[in-house]
Design a protein around this motif. Structure first.
Motif, PDB file in Angstrom:
ATOM      1  N   UNK A  17     -11.753   9.881 -23.001  1.00 36.35           N
ATOM      2  CA  UNK A  17     -12.551   9.532 -21.826  1.00 36.35           C
ATOM      3  C   UNK A  17     -12.284  10.502 -20.695  1.00 36.35           C
ATOM      4  N   UNK A  18     -13.305  10.676 -19.866  1.00 35.57           N
ATOM      5  CA  UNK A  18     -13.238  11.582 -18.725  1.00 35.57           C
ATOM      6  C   UNK A  18     -13.120  10.799 -17.427  1.00 35.57           C
ATOM      7  N   UNK A  19     -12.835  11.531 -16.384  1.00 39.42           N
ATOM      8  CA  UNK A  19     -12.705  10.960 -15.046  1.00 39.42           C
ATOM      9  C   UNK A  19     -13.935  10.146 -14.663  1.00 39.42           C
ATOM     10  N   UNK A  20     -15.123  10.614 -15.074  1.00 37.21           N
ATOM     11  CA  UNK A  20     -16.373   9.922 -14.735  1.00 37.21           C
ATOM     12  C   UNK A  20     -16.724   8.811 -15.721  1.00 37.21           C
ATOM     13  N   UNK A  21     -15.772   8.438 -16.598  1.00 34.03           N
ATOM     14  CA  UNK A  21     -15.902   7.385 -17.598  1.00 34.03           C
ATOM     15  C   UNK A  21     -16.768   7.744 -18.803  1.00 34.03           C
ATOM     16  N   UNK A  78     -10.726  20.170 -11.143  1.00 32.98           N
ATOM     17  CA  UNK A  78     -11.878  19.281 -11.381  1.00 32.98           C
ATOM     18  C   UNK A  78     -13.215  20.009 -11.250  1.00 32.98           C
ATOM     19  N   UNK A  79     -13.329  20.881 -10.288  1.00 32.03           N
ATOM     20  CA  UNK A  79     -14.619  21.555 -10.072  1.00 32.03           C
ATOM     21  C   UNK A  79     -14.981  22.517 -11.210  1.00 32.03           C
ATOM     22  N   UNK A  80     -13.972  22.903 -12.023  1.00 33.27           N
ATOM     23  CA  UNK A  80     -14.265  23.783 -13.159  1.00 33.27           C
ATOM     24  C   UNK A  80     -13.847  23.148 -14.483  1.00 33.27           C
ATOM     25  N   UNK A 112     -14.908  17.008 -24.335  1.00 35.47           N
ATOM     26  CA  UNK A 112     -14.891  16.279 -23.070  1.00 35.47           C
ATOM     27  C   UNK A 112     -14.128  17.081 -22.027  1.00 35.47           C
ATOM     28  N   UNK A 113     -14.791  17.366 -20.906  1.00 35.91           N
ATOM     29  CA  UNK A 113     -14.076  17.992 -19.804  1.00 35.91           C
ATOM     30  C   UNK A 113     -13.707  16.934 -18.780  1.00 35.91           C
ATOM     31  N   UNK A 114     -12.793  17.271 -17.912  1.00 33.65           N
ATOM     32  CA  UNK A 114     -12.195  16.326 -16.963  1.00 33.65           C
ATOM     33  C   UNK A 114     -11.613  15.125 -17.716  1.00 33.65           C
ATOM     34  N   UNK A 115     -11.095  15.395 -18.907  1.00 37.19           N
ATOM     35  CA  UNK A 115     -10.499  14.364 -19.747  1.00 37.19           C
ATOM     36  C   UNK A 115      -9.231  13.831 -19.078  1.00 37.19           C
ATOM     37  N   UNK A 116      -9.112  12.526 -19.042  1.00 34.78           N
ATOM     38  CA  UNK A 116      -7.887  11.954 -18.446  1.00 34.78           C
ATOM     39  C   UNK A 116      -7.290  10.810 -19.258  1.00 34.78           C
ATOM     40  N   UNK A 117      -7.997  10.348 -20.328  1.00 35.15           N
ATOM     41  CA  UNK A 117      -7.493   9.229 -21.119  1.00 35.15           C
ATOM     42  C   UNK A 117      -7.804   9.423 -22.594  1.00 35.15           C
TER      43      UNK A 117
END
Length: 173
Positions: free
Chosen positions: A103-107, A135-137, A163-168
Motif C-alpha cells: 500500500x501507498x501513502x495515498x492508500x 514524496x514528490x518524486x 507502487x510508489x510512495x509505498x509505506x505498508x
C-alpha cells in the motif's frame, strides 16, 4: 516452482544476511529512531513495534543494497534504482504468507502472490540515480523491477505492482 523459489531465497538469505550490519540479522530488534518509512505486518515472525516491523530509512539502508539500471513507463530514459530486495526483507522477518498487500501513502494498494518474488526483484528502492527519493518524486520507497531485464517484467500485471510512495506491506495467507 514455489519450492524452487523459496530454496533460492533461502540460499540468498544465507549468503547475504551475514553481510548486513542490520541488527535484524543478529536477532536484535532495533526500533526506528527517525521517521518510519515502512511498516510490515501480518504473517511475520520478527517484529519490533507491537505486532509490526517498522523501519526508518537508515534501517533499510543497513540491509545489502541491490542496484540496477532500467527504463520505466513513468520516467524518461534509463534510471538507476537502489534499494533492498523485497524477498530478502520478507525472509529476514520470517514471512510465512503466500500473498502480499502493498500500500501507498495515498492508500493505493495491490495484492500479489509471493511466488512472483525473485532474489533481486522487485526491490524497495530508496534511491533514484544515487539520490534519496522524496514524496514528490515517488519516494521515499518505490517497489520497482528491472523492467529491461526480462520481458516478463514488462506486463500490465507487474506494472500494477510497482507502487510508489509505498509505506505498508501486509503479509497475508
Amino acid at each position: 516452482m514455489r519450492k524452487m523459489t523459496r530454496s533460492l531465497l533461502a540460499l540468498a538469505t544465507a549468503v547475504l544476511l551475514p553481510l548486513t550490519t542490520a541488527s535484524w540479522a543478529e536477532g536484535a530488534k532495533d526500533v526506528p529512531s527517525e521517521r518510519v518509512v515502512l511498516t510490515v505486518s501480518g504473517k511475520i515472525d520478527t517484529t519490533n513495534v507491537g505486532d509490526t516491523a517498522q523501519f526508518d530509512l537508515d534501517m533499510l539502508r543497513a540491509f545489502p543494497a541491490t542496484s540496477f539500471s532500467t527504463t520505466t513507463i513513468w520516467t524518461d530514459g534509463v534510471q538507476v534504482f537502489t534499494g533492498v530486495s523485497l524477498a530478502l526483507l520478507l525472509d529476514t522477518l520470517g514471512s510465512t504468507g503466500n500473498t502480499l498487500r502493498v500500500s501507498a501513502i495515498n492508500d493505493y494498494s495491490i495484492e500479489f502472490d509471493t511466488d512472483l518474488l525473485q532474489v533481486d526483484a522487485p526491490i524497495l528502492a530508496y534511491e533514484l540515480n544515487d539520490e534519496q527519493m522524496h514524496r514528490r518524486d515517488k519516494g521515499p520507497l518505490w517497489l520497482v523491477y528491472p523492467y529491461d531485464a526480462k520481458e516478463s517484467f514488462r506486463t500490465a500485471k507487474v506494472y500494477s505492482h510497482s507502487v510508489w510512495q509505498l509505506d505498508r506491506i501486509e503479509v497475508l495467507d
